[in-house]
Scaffold this motif. Sequence first.
Motif, short mmCIF file in Angstrom:
data_model
loop_
_atom_site.label_atom_id
_atom_site.label_comp_id
_atom_site.label_asym_id
_atom_site.label_seq_id
_atom_site.Cartn_x
_atom_site.Cartn_y
_atom_site.Cartn_z
N HIS A 1 0.78 -1.09 -0.01
CA HIS A 1 -0.43 -0.27 0.07
C HIS A 1 0.31 1.12 0.16
O HIS A 1 1.71 1.38 0.37
CB HIS A 1 -0.97 -0.07 1.08
N ASN A 2 0.43 1.85 -0.60
CA ASN A 2 1.19 3.89 -0.94
C ASN A 2 2.79 3.36 -1.11
O ASN A 2 3.11 4.23 -0.95
CB ASN A 2 1.15 4.28 0.65
N ILE A 3 3.16 2.70 -2.12
CA ILE A 3 3.79 2.04 -2.11
C ILE A 3 3.91 2.17 -4.29
O ILE A 3 3.55 0.96 -4.63
CB ILE A 3 5.44 1.13 -1.90
#
Length: 175
Positions: A98-100
């Motif tokens: 997530h969020n990478i």
Amino acid sequence: MDCRVVVEAAVPVYDVENADEAIRIAISKTGEMLNPDLNYVEIDMGSRTSPGGEELPPAFIAADEALVALELEMTVFNVDRREHASRIARKEIGQRLHNIPLSVLEVEILEEDEDDDGEDHEVEGDEKREDGGDEDHGDDGGDEHEVNSGDGEGNDGDEDLLPEFEEMVEESERS
């Protein structure tokens, strides 16, 4: 066809003092996010270069925070083309990281036996997956094949489904 896909990830790491520590933490953090669902994804240090072509370390550190370039490699089974393999890999890895940010670096077609009879080739592929069914790597084909058939891309994978995978997909849809 089967493809090996390499995806680059930019992993943020906090409270680090040097590049080696940042790389170790980034690999550990990424491994925790991927396991146990994607334990077959290989995690390696990425490579970066400056605009002038000079090779840089995989971690950029500023104010005790780092952004680490990692390369995540996985094999995607039974796809129609390279673009399909890259979408499957990005989706599978991206769902867990997530969020990478992710970027596909390379898609390599793995060598296949070029038989004129397609049925023999499918049976051989089944035997390979069944032989490794008790090992961790044996689950690769099934998980990725389910994603192939259920990723909302039309009929790309539906025609190539093997009977036992069709049953598994139908059972999961009923649940």
